[in-house]
Design a protein around this motif. Sequence first.
Motif, PDB file in Angstrom:
ATOM      1  N   ALA A 171      -3.308  -4.978 -11.564  1.00 50.28           N
ATOM      2  CA  ALA A 171      -2.109  -5.767 -11.247  1.00 50.28           C
ATOM      3  C   ALA A 171      -0.865  -5.122 -11.847  1.00 50.28           C
ATOM      4  CB  ALA A 171      -2.281  -7.188 -11.763  1.00 50.28           C
ATOM      5  N   TRP A 172      -0.994  -4.631 -13.074  1.00 45.85           N
ATOM      6  CA  TRP A 172       0.138  -3.951 -13.721  1.00 45.85           C
ATOM      7  C   TRP A 172       0.507  -2.678 -12.958  1.00 45.85           C
ATOM      8  CZ3 TRP A 172       0.221   1.002 -15.768  1.00 45.85           C
ATOM      9  CH2 TRP A 172       1.378   1.353 -16.476  1.00 45.85           C
ATOM     10  N   LEU A 173      -0.501  -1.903 -12.578  1.00 47.56           N
ATOM     11  CA  LEU A 173      -0.252  -0.650 -11.857  1.00 47.56           C
ATOM     12  C   LEU A 173       0.426  -0.926 -10.519  1.00 47.56           C
ATOM     13  CD1 LEU A 173      -0.875   2.459 -11.987  1.00 47.56           C
ATOM     14  CD2 LEU A 173      -2.891   1.953 -10.597  1.00 47.56           C
ATOM     15  N   LEU A 174      -0.030  -1.924  -9.808  1.00 51.49           N
ATOM     16  CA  LEU A 174       0.546  -2.250  -8.508  1.00 51.49           C
ATOM     17  C   LEU A 174       2.000  -2.675  -8.631  1.00 51.49           C
ATOM     18  CD1 LEU A 174       0.005  -2.652  -5.460  1.00 51.49           C
ATOM     19  CD2 LEU A 174      -0.741  -4.972  -5.994  1.00 51.49           C
ATOM     20  N   ASP A 175       2.312  -3.445  -9.660  1.00 58.50           N
ATOM     21  CA  ASP A 175       3.664  -3.980  -9.809  1.00 58.50           C
ATOM     22  C   ASP A 175       4.638  -3.009 -10.482  1.00 58.50           C
ATOM     23  OD1 ASP A 175       3.002  -6.350  -8.589  1.00 58.50           O
ATOM     24  OD2 ASP A 175       2.389  -7.319 -10.449  1.00 58.50           O
ATOM     25  N   THR A 176       4.123  -1.989 -11.175  1.00 61.74           N
ATOM     26  CA  THR A 176       5.011  -1.057 -11.865  1.00 61.74           C
ATOM     27  C   THR A 176       5.055   0.326 -11.202  1.00 61.74           C
ATOM     28  OG1 THR A 176       3.218  -0.451 -13.399  1.00 61.74           O
ATOM     29  CG2 THR A 176       4.733  -2.201 -14.092  1.00 61.74           C
ATOM     30  N   ARG A 177       3.906   0.842 -10.768  1.00 62.08           N
ATOM     31  CA  ARG A 177       3.855   2.174 -10.171  1.00 62.08           C
ATOM     32  C   ARG A 177       3.964   2.143  -8.659  1.00 62.08           C
ATOM     33  NH1 ARG A 177       5.556   5.647 -13.235  1.00 62.08           N
ATOM     34  NH2 ARG A 177       4.519   7.250 -11.992  1.00 62.08           N
ATOM     35  N   GLY A 178       3.731   0.992  -8.058  1.00 64.24           N
ATOM     36  CA  GLY A 178       3.963   0.858  -6.629  1.00 64.24           C
ATOM     37  C   GLY A 178       2.716   0.928  -5.773  1.00 64.24           C
ATOM     38  N   LEU A 179       2.921   0.614  -4.506  1.00 59.99           N
ATOM     39  CA  LEU A 179       1.818   0.497  -3.548  1.00 59.99           C
ATOM     40  C   LEU A 179       1.163   1.844  -3.254  1.00 59.99           C
ATOM     41  CD1 LEU A 179       0.370  -1.515  -1.631  1.00 59.99           C
ATOM     42  CD2 LEU A 179       2.083  -0.933   0.088  1.00 59.99           C
ATOM     43  N   ARG A 180       1.952   2.900  -3.121  1.00 62.30           N
ATOM     44  CA  ARG A 180       1.397   4.205  -2.721  1.00 62.30           C
ATOM     45  C   ARG A 180       0.416   4.735  -3.762  1.00 62.30           C
ATOM     46  NH1 ARG A 180       2.385   9.699  -3.467  1.00 62.30           N
ATOM     47  NH2 ARG A 180       1.804  10.971  -1.634  1.00 62.30           N
ATOM     48  N   ILE A 181       0.814   4.782  -5.020  1.00 59.34           N
ATOM     49  CA  ILE A 181      -0.057   5.287  -6.080  1.00 59.34           C
ATOM     50  C   ILE A 181      -1.319   4.450  -6.173  1.00 59.34           C
ATOM     51  CG2 ILE A 181      -0.267   5.641  -8.572  1.00 59.34           C
ATOM     52  CD1 ILE A 181       1.487   7.698  -7.218  1.00 59.34           C
ATOM     53  N   THR A 182      -1.165   3.147  -6.093  1.00 59.35           N
ATOM     54  CA  THR A 182      -2.317   2.244  -6.197  1.00 59.35           C
ATOM     55  C   THR A 182      -3.294   2.472  -5.064  1.00 59.35           C
ATOM     56  OG1 THR A 182      -0.899   0.583  -7.252  1.00 59.35           O
ATOM     57  CG2 THR A 182      -2.991  -0.175  -6.344  1.00 59.35           C
TER      58      THR A 182
ATOM     59  N   ALA B  25      -8.976   8.219   2.327  1.00 61.41           N
ATOM     60  CA  ALA B  25      -8.447   9.108   1.292  1.00 61.41           C
ATOM     61  C   ALA B  25      -7.669  10.268   1.922  1.00 61.41           C
ATOM     62  CB  ALA B  25      -9.590   9.640   0.424  1.00 61.41           C
ATOM     63  N   ILE B  26      -8.237  10.856   2.971  1.00 59.95           N
ATOM     64  CA  ILE B  26      -7.561  11.972   3.657  1.00 59.95           C
ATOM     65  C   ILE B  26      -6.344  11.477   4.431  1.00 59.95           C
ATOM     66  CG2 ILE B  26      -7.841  13.747   5.429  1.00 59.95           C
ATOM     67  CD1 ILE B  26     -10.836  13.845   4.639  1.00 59.95           C
ATOM     68  N   LEU B  27      -6.528  10.392   5.172  1.00 61.69           N
ATOM     69  CA  LEU B  27      -5.435   9.854   5.985  1.00 61.69           C
ATOM     70  C   LEU B  27      -4.270   9.377   5.113  1.00 61.69           C
ATOM     71  CD1 LEU B  27      -4.510   9.077   8.851  1.00 61.69           C
ATOM     72  CD2 LEU B  27      -5.618   6.857   8.511  1.00 61.69           C
ATOM     73  N   GLY B  28      -4.584   8.682   4.013  1.00 51.70           N
ATOM     74  CA  GLY B  28      -3.538   8.167   3.143  1.00 51.70           C
ATOM     75  C   GLY B  28      -2.745   9.252   2.455  1.00 51.70           C
ATOM     76  N   THR B  29      -3.400  10.355   2.123  1.00 50.88           N
ATOM     77  CA  THR B  29      -2.715  11.465   1.454  1.00 50.88           C
ATOM     78  C   THR B  29      -1.559  11.997   2.293  1.00 50.88           C
ATOM     79  OG1 THR B  29      -4.765  12.106   0.325  1.00 50.88           O
ATOM     80  CG2 THR B  29      -3.028  13.770   0.476  1.00 50.88           C
ATOM     81  N   PHE B  30      -1.736  12.013   3.609  1.00 51.51           N
ATOM     82  CA  PHE B  30      -0.731  12.621   4.487  1.00 51.51           C
ATOM     83  C   PHE B  30       0.184  11.605   5.174  1.00 51.51           C
ATOM     84  CE2 PHE B  30      -4.264  15.671   4.339  1.00 51.51           C
ATOM     85  CZ  PHE B  30      -3.579  16.805   3.913  1.00 51.51           C
ATOM     86  N   THR B  31      -0.141  10.327   5.120  1.00 47.36           N
ATOM     87  CA  THR B  31       0.656   9.347   5.873  1.00 47.36           C
ATOM     88  C   THR B  31       1.355   8.310   5.004  1.00 47.36           C
ATOM     89  OG1 THR B  31      -1.277   7.909   6.230  1.00 47.36           O
ATOM     90  CG2 THR B  31      -0.815   9.584   7.910  1.00 47.36           C
ATOM     91  N   VAL B  32       0.808   7.985   3.835  1.00 50.85           N
ATOM     92  CA  VAL B  32       1.444   6.991   2.963  1.00 50.85           C
ATOM     93  C   VAL B  32       2.389   7.734   2.036  1.00 50.85           C
ATOM     94  CG1 VAL B  32       1.082   5.128   1.298  1.00 50.85           C
ATOM     95  CG2 VAL B  32      -0.612   5.534   3.103  1.00 50.85           C
ATOM     96  N   CYS B  33       3.666   7.774   2.414  1.00 49.47           N
ATOM     97  CA  CYS B  33       4.631   8.606   1.698  1.00 49.47           C
ATOM     98  C   CYS B  33       5.522   7.826   0.744  1.00 49.47           C
ATOM     99  CB  CYS B  33       5.503   9.355   2.705  1.00 49.47           C
ATOM    100  SG  CYS B  33       4.559  10.421   3.828  1.00 49.47           S
TER     101      CYS B  33
ATOM    102  N   VAL C 169      -4.763   2.200   6.524  1.00 52.62           N
ATOM    103  CA  VAL C 169      -5.329   2.916   5.372  1.00 52.62           C
ATOM    104  C   VAL C 169      -5.874   1.929   4.348  1.00 52.62           C
ATOM    105  CG1 VAL C 169      -4.772   4.413   3.412  1.00 52.62           C
ATOM    106  CG2 VAL C 169      -3.891   4.963   5.681  1.00 52.62           C
ATOM    107  N   LEU C 170      -5.125   0.877   4.064  1.00 51.18           N
ATOM    108  CA  LEU C 170      -5.601  -0.147   3.131  1.00 51.18           C
ATOM    109  C   LEU C 170      -6.851  -0.830   3.666  1.00 51.18           C
ATOM    110  CD1 LEU C 170      -5.381  -1.914   0.633  1.00 51.18           C
ATOM    111  CD2 LEU C 170      -3.691  -3.318   1.835  1.00 51.18           C
ATOM    112  N   PHE C 171      -6.863  -1.115   4.962  1.00 52.91           N
ATOM    113  CA  PHE C 171      -8.027  -1.755   5.582  1.00 52.91           C
ATOM    114  C   PHE C 171      -9.280  -0.896   5.400  1.00 52.91           C
ATOM    115  CE2 PHE C 171     -10.908  -2.467   9.119  1.00 52.91           C
ATOM    116  CZ  PHE C 171     -11.000  -3.852   9.172  1.00 52.91           C
ATOM    117  N   LEU C 172      -9.187   0.397   5.710  1.00 52.87           N
ATOM    118  CA  LEU C 172     -10.353   1.285   5.584  1.00 52.87           C
ATOM    119  C   LEU C 172     -10.777   1.458   4.129  1.00 52.87           C
ATOM    120  CD1 LEU C 172      -9.776   4.164   8.162  1.00 52.87           C
ATOM    121  CD2 LEU C 172     -11.357   2.241   8.319  1.00 52.87           C
ATOM    122  N   THR C 173      -9.823   1.508   3.216  1.00 55.75           N
ATOM    123  CA  THR C 173     -10.155   1.647   1.796  1.00 55.75           C
ATOM    124  C   THR C 173     -10.938   0.444   1.304  1.00 55.75           C
ATOM    125  OG1 THR C 173      -8.155   2.960   1.402  1.00 55.75           O
ATOM    126  CG2 THR C 173      -9.202   1.976  -0.517  1.00 55.75           C
ATOM    127  N   SER C 174     -10.456  -0.736   1.617  1.00 52.24           N
ATOM    128  CA  SER C 174     -11.141  -1.956   1.198  1.00 52.24           C
ATOM    129  C   SER C 174     -12.475  -2.110   1.912  1.00 52.24           C
ATOM    130  CB  SER C 174     -10.244  -3.162   1.465  1.00 52.24           C
ATOM    131  OG  SER C 174     -10.779  -4.329   0.882  1.00 52.24           O
TER     132      SER C 174
END
Length: 483
Positions: free
Chosen positions: A98-109, A218-226, A46-51
């Motif tokens: 950077a703040w969002l990644l380190d405080t809210r986490g990988l999934r939200i980011t 976007a679709i794949l991540g919504t259902f698989t990155v939990c 999912v990260l690969f396709l997003t980037s």
Amino acid sequence: MIEEEDSERTALLTDRNYRIVNLRQSDNGTMGTYKTYKRRWIILFVLFLTSLSNAMIWISYSPIADKAANFYNVSAKSINWFALIYMVICIPFGFCAAWLLDTRGLRITLLLAAYLNVLGSGLRVLASFLPKGEFSIAITGQGIAALAQPLAVFAPTKLSALWFSEHQRTRANTVASMANPAGALLGSLIAPVIVYNNDRHLIGYLNIGCLGLAAIPAILGTFTVCSSIPPSPPSASAAEPSQTFFRGLKMLKSNKPFWLLCLCFGSGLGTFTAVSALIEQILCPWGYNSLFAGICGALLIVFGLIGSAIIGQIVDRTRKFEEIVKIGFSFASIAFLAFVVVHHYTDIKVAVGACISLFGLFAVSLYPVCNELAVECTFPVAEGTSSGLLFIAGQVIGVVMLLVSQAMASASPVSTPYQQCEAVSQKYGVEPYDYTYALLFMAIILSLCTLSLVSFFRCTYRRLKAEEELAAENILQSAVHRN
């Protein structure tokens, strides 16, 4: 007894299946496991396709700058802002990412990056089907997609640290990090093929393709990155909490090796970004058409991907981060100097292609290694903070190089018989510019930074050292516990 435990622990640490890679003493005195989970590959995908999709949106107009200028009825320099806006937005928003990644986490980011891609590319589609091709709407969409870039680009080191074992981190980081240049490759190849003339519908088809690709993660991540983290950590360093974002910034203030790495990495990334964005305008005055410019952009990235695959394996096995980075930067500087020399000679496509390929082989492939090296230099600072600042440095220098390059470019006569730049608009012709002096400027900066890196950069691998110390401590604790 201790020697037997040491041997057993070594076997566990080098387990080739990477299912259980270490042991640790838990708070209640029982033995726990460091584990990896199969779902990490889905998150990586999912990260690969997003980037990938984000980079394609970024670069898609650069190989067809003349035709995009005609479509939107603006100058070629205005079209350059489709690439430049990514760098401009990343500089202030990168700190937020950077703040969002380190405080809210990988999934939200990750999900936020995916949906920003969809929204931005959707606005570009809307603009391309309006009667006059609204430039303001298209550049707004590009700006929204640009917000997604730091979110996606800062995530690989975080993902590899939280979900992958120490024997897989560099390879996972390489796969995720190389999605960005792979997307640039895809855009460089597809854009000239789809937009092969000034037919107004072709720009719309290109934008629809970008939107479709952005929608998949976007679709794949919504259902698989939990979740942002796995149930059990994959390594000793993943089990340890990172410093908070602002405390991490304070710790970095006195870290001289990290700031030298930022400067040198920034010069390399800035050079790559400027050349990728201006490649058609650099080559077209010397008789090379947009198709060849797209091929050169593709060669730059293809050889970078090849180099990344090789270097990722070497680094994971040897842990020679510093040595590989120094060697790579040295050869990249030589290759870029060669490109500066040969690019303004006509009808030597093989030489131009060879030089740009070698630059990609050594420069692009260093991107994930530099990210891992930054984490090693700054541990226990959070991975998103160190790699994020590294990328922001590259964007700052990239902006400077793009603006200086356009200022230093000198006009060439439109009547030059061999030039391939098209005068596509009655209001704004795409006038050929000679970028030789601009390329010399970039080559000098890159060479000076390389000399500084080779001469002065020294780094202690803090994360690896911490993991080795914790592993040794666990061996002793395990021996005592069994006795």
